[in-house]
Write an enzyme that holds these catalytic residues in place. Structure first.
Site, PDB file in Angstrom:
ATOM      1  CG  ASP A  80     -10.022  -1.157   4.186  1.00 47.24           C
ATOM      2  OD1 ASP A  80      -9.592  -1.393   3.042  1.00 47.24           O
ATOM      3  OD2 ASP A  80      -9.441  -1.500   5.231  1.00 47.24           O
TER       4      ASP A  80
ATOM      5  CD  GLN B 199      -3.389  -4.887   6.189  1.00 49.20           C
ATOM      6  OE1 GLN B 199      -3.262  -3.895   5.478  1.00 49.20           O
ATOM      7  NE2 GLN B 199      -4.019  -5.975   5.772  1.00 49.20           N
TER       8      GLN B 199
ATOM      9  CE  LYS C 226      -3.714  -2.622   2.002  1.00 48.99           C
ATOM     10  NZ  LYS C 226      -4.410  -3.156   3.169  1.00 48.99           N
TER      11      LYS C 226
END
Ligand code: NAP
Length: 283
Positions: free
Chosen positions: A120, A97, A53
């Site tokens: 997300d 995460q 990322k």
């Protein structure tokens, strides 16, 4: 021979387009988008996702801050860090995460991230908006899958789509996005009976279960479009493999995604797009 949708190539093209867009932001808006990624602990898979990322952010020109916290961080400490970032005007996107250590509630963490910075697309308000067909941040993997199908020229409207897997992050939202594209969608899971009979009826088959090479040639019909979301280690070779037995299924499929280099890079690409969307929504 199936047409192979390379997520690696498609995402490289999309990231180059985004980089050109972001390059104009300092002049237009005074700065570039800022994504903060929080990594708790040092799970090797998570470390590699977070690194990916950060690399993609660099390519696109997005500012990336990765905050690493030890496995022992308390839930309250993590939630208060997220609250601080919610209040910080210089931050456009926040991603924690997953998975998190067992003593931390993932749902509390997801709910604490501001909906406007939820890159997300996991926040309950974003999920509700998706199911109500309202504007929202779409979850990255399902969004990437629809982009891949469209880029490959696959017509979705009216097609029989079967999704194996019903997780909140892949199975359910990809089924909803396929439905929004007017496919006729069936969702299968671990209790589905006669799974192979069902999957043989699929014109588009999306597999997101987390079992190496689970989908075999006898489970697909000639000409099926196969999207393999799984990321697994092959027990024999130790190499990455998908949920689909690629060698067996590829000759029968009309279109297929490889693992690695398929859905994975598109997921990260859509994270970049979501960060830009959150930034632009603010400006
Ligand atoms: P998950 O939360 O573990 O969900 C797995 C789903 O598969 C569940 O709905 C489960 O059914 C179903 N399932 C398990 N075994 C099955 C079987 N034998 N037959 C039919 N259905 C079965 O997994 P996930 O988070 O959705 O991830 C799935 C896979 O995609 C994993 O390999 C993951 O690493 C990968 N992934 C990849 C990306 C990417 O960007 N490439 C992103 C996310 C995930 P039940 O609901 O009945 O238990």
């Amino acid at each position: 021979m199936a047409k192979i949708i390379s997520g690696k190539e498609l995402s490289a093209k999309l990231k180059a387009d985004m980089a050109a867009q972001v390059a104009e932001f300092p002049e237009k808006y005074g700065r570039v988008p800022h994504l903060v990624v929080i990594l708790v602990g040092d799970n090797p898979a998570s470390v590699s996702y977070v690194t990916g990322k950060a690399k993609a952010s660099e390519t696109v020109g997005i500012k990336n801050t990765t905050i690493r916290k030890p496995e022992t961080i308390s839930e309250e400490e993590l939630l208060s860090l997220i609250r601080e970032l919610n209040e910080d005007d210089s931050v456009d996107g926040i991603l924690v995460q997953l998975p998190l250590p067992k003593h931390i509630s993932e749902s509390k963490v997801i709910e604490t991230i501001s909906k406007a910075k939820d890159v997300d697309g996991f926040h309950p308000l974003n999920v509700a908006a998706l199911w109500q067909k309202e504007d929202c941040v779409l979850p990255c993997t399902p969004k990437g899958i629809i982009k891949m199908l469209k880029a490959a020229g696959v017509g979705i409207k009216g097609k029989r789509a079967v999704v194996i897997g019903r997780s909140n992050i892949v199975g359910l939202p990809v089924a909803k996005l396929l439905l929004d594209e007017n496919a006729t969608v069936t969702i299968a899971h671990s209790r589905t009976e006669n799974l192979a009979e069902l999957t043989r009826q699929a014109e588009i088959l999306v597999v997101a279960i987390g079992r190496p090479k689970f989908v075999t040639a006898d489970m697909v019909s000639e000409g099926t479009v196969v999207i393999d979301v799984g990321v697994n280690r092959d027990a024999e070779t130790g190499k990455l493999c998908g949920d689909v037995d690629y060698a067996e299924v590829e000759p029968k499929a009309s279109v297929i995604t490889p693992v690695p280099g398929g859905v994975g890079p598109m997921t990260i690409c859509c994270l970049m797009e979501n960060t830009i969307e959150c930034f632009l929504a603010k400006h």
